[in-house]
Scaffold this active site. Structure first.
Site, PDB file in Angstrom:
ATOM      1  N   CYS A 164      13.495  11.118   7.346  1.00 56.19           N
ATOM      2  CA  CYS A 164      13.123  10.528   8.086  1.00 56.19           C
ATOM      3  C   CYS A 164      14.652  10.504   9.074  1.00 56.19           C
ATOM      4  CB  CYS A 164      13.291   8.629   8.346  1.00 56.19           C
ATOM      5  SG  CYS A 164      13.742   7.946   7.426  1.00 56.19           S
ATOM      6  N   LYS A 212       1.183  -0.863   0.023  1.00 49.73           N
ATOM      7  CA  LYS A 212      -0.389  -0.084   0.181  1.00 49.73           C
ATOM      8  C   LYS A 212       0.968   1.523   0.046  1.00 49.73           C
ATOM      9  CE  LYS A 212      -2.165   2.978   2.534  1.00 49.73           C
ATOM     10  NZ  LYS A 212      -1.958   3.940   1.806  1.00 49.73           N
ATOM     11  N   GLU A 235       8.949  16.451  14.863  1.00 49.31           N
ATOM     12  CA  GLU A 235       9.816  15.712  13.907  1.00 49.31           C
ATOM     13  C   GLU A 235       8.733  16.805  13.113  1.00 49.31           C
ATOM     14  OE1 GLU A 235       8.258  12.819  12.028  1.00 49.31           O
ATOM     15  OE2 GLU A 235      10.594  12.447  10.620  1.00 49.31           O
ATOM     16  N   GLU A 257       9.437   1.341  11.395  1.00 53.70           N
ATOM     17  CA  GLU A 257      10.209   2.227  10.386  1.00 53.70           C
ATOM     18  C   GLU A 257       9.788   3.881  10.712  1.00 53.70           C
ATOM     19  OE1 GLU A 257      13.332   1.640  10.104  1.00 53.70           O
ATOM     20  OE2 GLU A 257      13.370  -0.616   9.466  1.00 53.70           O
TER      21      GLU A 257
END
Ligand code: NAD
Length: 492
Positions: free
Chosen positions: A285, A176, A386, A251
């Site tokens: 990331c 997906k 973040e 992750e």
């Protein structure tokens, strides 16, 4: 304009199983609609799960010899390399990244298929010594049906990081992609189709996270979820996967420290600080978005860093000389801008950037100036959360202990780096940084051969390398009795 279909049980599906919804796919550099994608729903996810289940339970794939499975992976890699240019163009058009960034992703994704094709051929089964007359064999088997959920920042590369080891290990899969960046995944599935992967082995379902993604995470016929994305979504997936105690790999996000000591090679440290923060417009990331600078060089360092940041060429990714592209979408752009506002309201000093770029060639895209904040406090939102955009915060430290304390001062633990010419100090400090991906005098280098993943709230498990293959394998002990006679534990 492209029409983008799903791929379920070896067939292209333009219409979803229920309804015929579609989604517009945008070019973030121009704001233009570039494709229309089928919008899948839970029924499509169900159809893909059923196909993958059948292909795993009764198809040839899990039992196929590893040499033969490896051959498929090598053919996929060859095909990707033949289509390098087309894939690069599509990735730039859909995600916004520059041509050099996209081209690197395509090469690395192809190399990932080749790496896992080679790795699966080197059997890791072993016989271990146990007391006579038994012999114990340790063997690796596929887990079963794997749901692979990926984000929009590396649409092709992160798909490859999951698909290659999952398929090499003999699993069947449902990919997906992020709903806004499906274009290169479709091309990859065209390649799967062309190389003749057996029906149901690899399925592609498009659609939203809270429908298609959630179905994959909750369904009891799915044995494993491998997820890359935000920490909050990861939390949701862990809960959703609890129903059938799915194997889960996560992750997740990061807020990674880049520690620069006064004895570092100055120009190298400035250069990598820019690269660590602004590569991929900061939508990475592992971005080194918290730059920690030793007090004695702080002012000089900031002056040089700001001057260089102002020179970064922000342009559409397909233009010659583009060094930084746009943010991926209007929603994400608004999110990043809200962090820049929050930083100013919290009292940080905006040293450069902070605005949308609105020249005539950029005004319809989601371009943000490279942005640097100083005079930040540890508890500020822009230091703790973040941002996932071209925004760096600079913290200062007096000594090694303070550098380590600040480096570890968030809920995340994905990446980190140290710049110094003192080798012993470099090792001392990097060993204390609570993160899974680290560098000394470098940033961002990543290898298919080396494990990828985070500590703390940056995730669970490791992708890539041998660890990445094991993430898609069950381990079984087979104990063989070499002297067949009754054990006589109980009396007659
Ligand atoms: P996201 O969490 O919003 O979405 C990621 C994927 O999850 C998408 O496919 C989305 O549709 C799906 N999803 C959303 N809600 C879901 C739900 N309820 N159930 C199941 N699936 C769901 O993340 P994003 O905005 O696409 O990506 C950015 C994030 O990804 C950042 O936090 C970044 O740090 C992280 N990331 C981590 C790594 C890593 O290797 N650690 C790599 C790249 C990106």
């Amino acid at each position: 304009m492209l029409d983008v279909s799903m791929y379920i049980d070896g067939e292209w599906k333009w219409r979803s199983a229920k309804g015929d919804n579609t989604r517009n796919i945008f070019n973030p550099a121009t704001g233009e609609v570039i494709a229309t994608a089928a919008e899948g729903n839970e029924d499509d996810a169900q159809a893909a799960i059923t196909a993958a289940r059948k292909a795993f339970d009764s198809g040839p794939w899990p039992d196929m010899g590893v040499d033969k499975r490896a051959e498929y992976l090598f053919k996929i890699a060859d095909n990707m390399e033949e289509k390098q240019q087309a894939l690069t163009q599509l990735e730039t058009m859909n995600n916004g990244k520059t041509f050099p960034e996209a081209s690197y992703d395509v090469s690395d994704a192809a190399a990932c298929f080749r790496y896992y094709g080679e790795l699966i051929k080197k059997s890791s089964d072993q016989t271990i010594d146990v007391p006579d007359p038994m012999q114990s064999i340790i063997t690796h088997e596929p887990i079963g049906v794997c749901g692979l959920i990926v984000p929009w920042n590396f649409p092709l590369l992160i798909s490859a990081w999951k698909l290659a080891p999952a398929l090499a290990a003999g699993n069947t899969v449902i990919l997906k992609p992020a709903e806004i960046t499906p274009l290169t995944a479709i091309k990859l599935f065209e390649i799967f189709d062309a190389v003749g992967l057996p029906n149901g082995v690899a399925n592609l379902v498009l659609g939203a996270g809270d429908t298609v993604g959630n179905k994959l995470a909750t369904d009891h016929e799915v044995d494993k979820i491998s997820f890359t994305g935000g920490t909050e979504t990861g939390r949701h997936i862990m809960r959703a996967a609890a129903g059938n105690i799915k194997d889960v790999s996560l992750e997740l996000g990061g807020k990674s420290p880049n520690i620069i000591f006064a004895d570092a090679d100055f120009e190298t440290a400035v250069d990598y600080a820019l690269y660590g923060t602004f590569f991929g417009a900061g939508q990475v990331c592992t971005a080194g978005s918290r730059i920690l600078v030793e007090e004695s060089i702080h002012d000089l360092f900031i002056e040089r860093l700001v001057n260089r940041a102002k020179n970064i060429k922000v342009k559409p990714g397909n233009q010659t000389g583009a060094e930084m592209g746009p943010l991926v979408s209007e929603d994400h752009f608004n999110n990043v801008m809200s962090y820049i506002e929050a930083g100013q309201q919290e009292g940080a000093t905006l040293r450069c950037g902070g605005k949308r770029l609105l020249s005539p060639d950029l005004e319809n895209g989601f371009f943000v100036e490279p942005t640097i904040f100083t005079d930040v406090k540890e508890d500020m939102k822009i230091v703790q959360e973040e941002i996932f955009g071209p925004v760096a915060v600079v913290q200062t430290f007096k000594d090694e202990q303070e550098a380590i304390r600040l480096a570890n001062g968030t809920d995340y633990g994905l990446a980190g780096s140290v710049f110094t010419t003192d080798d012993k100090k470099a090792m001392r400090v990097i060993k204390k940084v609570r993160a899974g991906i680290t560098w000394i005098n470098a940033y961002h280098a990543a290898y298919n051969e080396a494990p990828w993943g985070g500590y703390k709230q940056s995730g669970i498990g490791r992708g890539l390398g041998t660890y990445g293959l094991e993430e898609f394998q069950e381990v079984k002990q087979i104990n063989v009795n070499l002297q067949v006679e009754p054990v006589n534990w109980f009396s007659e």
